[in-house]
Design a protein around this motif. Structure first.
Motif, mmCIF file in Angstrom:
data_model
loop_
_atom_site.group_PDB
_atom_site.id
_atom_site.type_symbol
_atom_site.label_atom_id
_atom_site.label_comp_id
_atom_site.label_asym_id
_atom_site.label_seq_id
_atom_site.Cartn_x
_atom_site.Cartn_y
_atom_site.Cartn_z
ATOM 1 N N TYR A 79 0.451 -1.374 -0.058
ATOM 2 C CA TYR A 79 0.285 0.002 0.091
ATOM 3 C C TYR A 79 1.091 1.010 0.282
ATOM 4 O O TYR A 79 0.680 2.419 0.135
ATOM 5 N N ASP A 81 3.287 2.303 -2.327
ATOM 6 C CA ASP A 81 3.678 3.051 -3.273
ATOM 7 C C ASP A 81 4.861 4.399 -3.456
ATOM 8 O O ASP A 81 4.436 5.244 -3.638
ATOM 9 N N GLN A 233 -3.359 6.708 -2.148
ATOM 10 C CA GLN A 233 -1.632 6.292 -3.228
ATOM 11 C C GLN A 233 -2.149 5.288 -4.183
ATOM 12 O O GLN A 233 -1.098 4.700 -4.891
ATOM 13 N N VAL A 234 -2.834 4.009 -3.315
ATOM 14 C CA VAL A 234 -2.833 2.952 -4.384
ATOM 15 C C VAL A 234 -4.253 3.675 -5.331
ATOM 16 O O VAL A 234 -4.166 2.894 -6.219
#
Length: 283
Positions: A79, A81, A233-234
């Motif tokens: 997660y 990133d 961010q994902v």
């Protein structure tokens, strides 16, 4: 929006003295693990496994270390990133949240298994015992997520919608998806597993409870992801507007749960506690 009013009266910090702060997030882990240990011990005693309170305590401590390390590492890898490559010290900022259940599960199994090998306790039986108590910890963890105002859901007009402080997107009421998870992954899953643990004497075969837990958690998590926003961010995966990392990591849990239940039904190995040097049930 009564739940919104409750949320805005909650403080993630219980008490703070100078730089030292006690947070609901950390307390949830402590209370969840302690109550899970109580559940494990009581079920083991009902099954007449001969496990002492010291045995259970040692395994729980090992599970706790594995859980925290695994949960954080999975979050950083799956997660993050790239964020933690730029801010490596933030890897240790667990008080800010950012823990992956899937990584915590792997870490807990590894940590608990190492302790079981040292104490000569059956690993399959301890896995079954541990997952009966695990939903208790999940319940408190998800409640702490709600208090922290993280892992919120999509916009909703339902009367229990909550306007989370950091969600962005203006003044929008959102699904309290953390509490949906607390109810399904915590309360419902615990009641199912605890009821199964009491309905048979001798207890159901090894793997019954681990398989049921993986199947139940994976299914609940996959469904809840439809009303929960993915980590920003994902985002969504494979160009879709619905597939999340949480769903991708939950599918293997469902498959593993079904496989373990099938193998458990075929093998029908009895639950055992202590093992002798040869790995057989101790007399």
């Amino acid at each position: 929006m009564w739940l919104n009013e409750l949320y805005h009266h909650l403080n993630p910090i219980i008490v703070q003295i100078g730089p030292l702060a006690i947070r609901w997030y950390g307390l949830a882990y402590v209370v969840g693990l302690a109550l899970a240990a109580v559940v494990i011990y009581r079920v083991a005693r009902r099954w007449n496994l001969g496990l002492t309170s010291d045995d259970v305590t040692s395994v729980i401590i090992a599970i706790a270390f594995g859980l925290i390390i695994g949960a954080r590492l999975f979050y950083v890898v799956f997660y993050g990133d790239g964020y933690y490559l730029q801010h490596p010290l933030k890897v240790f900022a667990t008080y800010e949240g950012g823990m992956s259940f899937h990584g915590g599960l792997v870490g807990a199994i590894v940590g608990g298994s190492l302790a079981c090998r040292k104490l000569r306790i059956s690993i399959p039986t301890m896995c079954d015992l541990a997952v009966i108590g695990a939903p208790v910890g999940l319940f408190f963890g998800r409640c702490a997520n709600f208090i922290n105002g993280e892992l919120w859901g999509k916009p909703t007009s339902l009367p229990w919608g909550v306007m989370f402080d950091d969600a962005g997107g203006g003044m929008v009421y959102r699904h309290p998806s953390q509490l949906y998870e607390a109810l399904l992954e915590g309360v419902v899953l615990f009641l199912v597993l605890f009821a199964l643990s009491r309905k048979a004497n001798p207890p159901r075969p090894q793997g019954t409870f681990l398989g049921t837990f993986l199947l139940g958690y994976g299914t609940f998590r996959f469904l809840i992801e439809f009303v929960r926003l993915p980590d920003k961010q994902v985002g969504y995966l494979l160009g879709t507007n619905w597939l999340t990392m949480g769903q991708c990591l939950s599918i293997p849990l469902v498959v593993a749960g079904v496989a373990i239940l099938v193998l458990s039904r075929r093998a029908r190995r009895q639950q055992v506690g202590k093992l002798d040097e040869a790995g057989a049930p101790a007399a």
